[in-house]
Design a protein around this motif. Structure first.
Motif, short mmCIF file in Angstrom:
data_model
loop_
_atom_site.label_atom_id
_atom_site.label_comp_id
_atom_site.label_asym_id
_atom_site.label_seq_id
_atom_site.Cartn_x
_atom_site.Cartn_y
_atom_site.Cartn_z
N ASN A 135 27.14 47.19 29.18
CA ASN A 135 27.88 46.20 28.41
C ASN A 135 28.34 45.02 29.27
O ASN A 135 28.78 44.00 28.75
N ILE A 136 28.27 45.20 30.57
CA ILE A 136 28.66 44.11 31.49
C ILE A 136 27.37 43.43 31.96
O ILE A 136 26.83 42.61 31.25
N LEU A 137 26.84 43.81 33.13
CA LEU A 137 25.58 43.22 33.59
C LEU A 137 24.52 44.25 33.91
O LEU A 137 23.36 43.90 34.15
N GLY A 138 24.88 45.53 33.98
CA GLY A 138 23.91 46.57 34.30
C GLY A 138 23.25 46.41 35.65
O GLY A 138 22.06 46.65 35.82
N TYR A 167 33.46 31.32 38.28
CA TYR A 167 34.31 31.61 39.42
C TYR A 167 35.02 30.35 39.93
O TYR A 167 36.16 30.41 40.37
N LEU A 168 34.34 29.20 39.85
CA LEU A 168 34.97 27.94 40.22
C LEU A 168 36.15 27.64 39.30
O LEU A 168 37.19 27.14 39.75
N ILE A 169 35.99 27.97 38.02
CA ILE A 169 37.10 27.78 37.07
C ILE A 169 38.27 28.68 37.43
O ILE A 169 39.43 28.26 37.38
N LEU A 170 37.97 29.91 37.83
CA LEU A 170 39.03 30.84 38.23
C LEU A 170 39.77 30.34 39.47
O LEU A 170 41.00 30.47 39.57
N THR A 186 46.27 38.66 32.11
CA THR A 186 45.29 37.93 31.29
C THR A 186 43.86 38.33 31.66
O THR A 186 43.02 38.62 30.78
N LEU A 187 43.54 38.35 32.95
CA LEU A 187 42.18 38.68 33.39
C LEU A 187 41.80 40.12 33.05
O LEU A 187 40.65 40.39 32.67
N LEU A 188 42.73 41.04 33.19
CA LEU A 188 42.43 42.44 32.87
C LEU A 188 42.18 42.63 31.37
O LEU A 188 41.34 43.44 30.98
N CYS A 189 42.87 41.88 30.54
CA CYS A 189 42.62 41.94 29.10
C CYS A 189 41.21 41.43 28.79
O CYS A 189 40.48 42.02 27.98
N PHE A 194 32.57 40.28 33.48
CA PHE A 194 32.17 40.43 34.88
C PHE A 194 33.02 39.54 35.78
O PHE A 194 33.63 40.00 36.76
N TRP A 195 33.10 38.23 35.46
CA TRP A 195 33.84 37.30 36.30
C TRP A 195 35.35 37.50 36.19
O TRP A 195 36.08 37.29 37.16
N ALA A 196 35.82 37.91 35.02
CA ALA A 196 37.26 38.18 34.87
C ALA A 196 37.67 39.31 35.80
O ALA A 196 38.72 39.25 36.46
#
Length: 478
Positions: A262-265, A343-346, A374-377, A388-390
């Motif tokens: 469900n993420i990237l495998g 990731y740049l946005i983060l 927020t990121l864990l949600c 993945f990026w969160a």
């Protein structure tokens, strides 16, 4: 003539501080190697997520038992570090770490999972003693007002170790020492002998270095609470438990998270390399935190230095994660600008959080807690590259928490500082407990939903940044 804190002139502590930061690098490296070990041992011994979580339980459990013993010894017999000094304490700790790493060799020979857990406990005993000595020592190597800045800088170097470890460990286990292309129990022996030799080498470097001693205030032994009389320390102990538990739990299961369909495998070896974004984010945050809490007067200069630091570290992580060894041939496989954009946005949001924190350690702490929640949600309840990026981005917001909690918690402890340090290090046991809880949740609801477990940790840390850190008069035992 040896410099002490009683001198009127401000001593130059740059050289001893550089030596101390080497300790932070190496214990960061060896601690994060557990994240590489967990999926490897899980497959090798056919373990459940809960059983694999015993790796972190053995490692971080040592922090609790060793620190608890240190507290009682200091309470009734006097502070050991005050007796033998920081330098000898650090040397002994490094040698114990080296011996613990060496024990991985017989553990691999016997091919016994409990033996590995025992070796990890011994290794962690050395790391525990190292942290009890090195954290307050780094804090007092300079002005009290910039203690958080120094610890953030030292923790930034610690993050360099945690960033390199998944890549170096993954390459050593999966490529260099794999047998006929397959990872076996024997693959682990040589890497840990190398790590053990590094600890011994660093012990020699510390022995040959000049580390200044500090005048101690008078202390007395009694059956009173000692450092526990201070409410802000007690709240800080819980905050350290929550922070370390959350950080270790997330790091422990990130590889399994990235492997989820469900993420990237991602394949396990590839996922281990992308751990560098998690720990690299911690390095970005800690180095920026050191700049943010420093004495640089100009806000414009601070923010410029922070931006340059973030981009340089990101560039290093970007290059390092592109490294591949395919069929014995060195190759580079870079992500596209579009792939790296989240990731740049983060990083930009992390920068905004620092601005909102206004250079105040407590305020930055609760602002970053909001970011973590927020990121864990997002990681728990979305899918694909967004989740993945969160998950990887949590490293950016976890970054300054140890340093800020630690310096807030030991503020004004005076002669109880080393004892307070041992109590805070004891609460690293959160890294033993929370991964087990998260692993049990993963066995029942899946690895992705299990990432919601640490949310409660960051709710408490937010409370500590808002209220719990405030210094009150110590409580007197009846």
């Amino acid at each position: 003539m040896e410099k002490t804190t009683t001198e009127t002139a401000t001593p130059d502590y740059r050289r001893p501080f550089i030596t101390i930061t080497l300790l932070f690098f190496l214990w960061g490296f060896i601690t994060v190697m557990n994240d590489v070990l967990i999926p490897y041992l899980k497959d090798s011994f056919d373990l459940s997520y809960f059983q694999a979580g015993l790796v972190q339980f053995a490692f971080f459990g040592a922090f609790f038992f060793v620190s608890l013993a240190y507290y009682f010894i200091s309470l009734y017999r006097g502070d050991p570090i005050n007796r033998i000094g920081y330098k000898l304490s650090i040397i002994i700790s490094l040698l114990i770490c080296g011996f613990g790493c060496a024990m991985f060799y017989p553990a691999a020979e016997f091919q016994a999972y409990p033996f590995f857990l025992g070796a990890l406990f011994l290794l962690a005993t050395g790391v525990t003693l190292l942290q009890i000595a090195a954290n307050p020592y780094a804090a007092i190597l300079g002005k009290p007002e910039t203690a958080s800045s120094r610890l953030n800088l030292a923790q930034g170097v610690n993050s360099l170790g945690t960033t390199i470890a998944p890549i170096a460990g993954g390459l050593l286990l999966y490529k260099v020492f794999a047998t006929d292309g397959e990872v076996t129990i024997d693959s682990i022996k040589t890497p840990y002998l190398i790590y053990g030799a590094l600890f011994v080498l660093l012990a020699i470097i510390v022995w040959r270095s000049h580390l200044p001693s500090f005048a101690k205030e008078e202390e007395s032994t009694s059956s009173s609470l000692g450092a526990l009389k201070f409410p802000h320390l007690r709240y800080g102990m819980i905050a350290i438990f929550m922070y370390v538990g959350g950080e270790v739990a997330i790091g422990s299961y990130l590889i399994s998270f990235m492997k989820d369909e469900n993420i990237l495998g991602l394949p396990e070896a590839t996922a281990s390399i992308y751990l560098a974004y998690y720990w690299g984010g911690a390095m970005i945050g800690r180095l920026c935190g050191a700049i943010s809490l420093s004495e640089i007067a100009s806000s414009a200069r601070k923010y410029a230095y922070m931006a340059v630091t973030a981009l340089v570290v990101l560039g290093v992580v970007y290059v390092v994660t592109a490294i591949r060894i395919e069929e014995g041939v060195f190759a580079m496989n870079f992500m596209t600008p579009t792939q790296i954009a989240p990731y740049l946005i983060l990083i930009a949001l992390n920068f905004v959080a620092f601005v909102a924190g206004r250079g105040n350690a407590a305020r930055v702490l609760w602002v970053f807690s909001i970011g973590m929640i927020t990121l864990l949600c997002i990681a728990s309840f979305t899918q694909g590259s967004l989740a993945f990026w969160a998950a990887l981005g949590t490293g950016l917001f976890n970054s300054i928490m140890w340093s800020n909690i630690f310096t807030l918690a030991i503020k004004d402890l005076k002669q109880h500082t080393s004892q307070g340090s041992s109590l805070l290090v004891m609460m690293i046991v959160g890294g033993a407990i929370v991964p087990l809880v998260m692993g049990a949740a993963a066995d029942r609801v899946g690895i992705q939903l299990a990432f919601a477990v640490p949310i409660i940790n960051y709710v408490y840390i937010g409370f500590y940044g808002l209220i719990g850190h405030r210094v009150h008069e110590p409580e007197v035992a009846a």
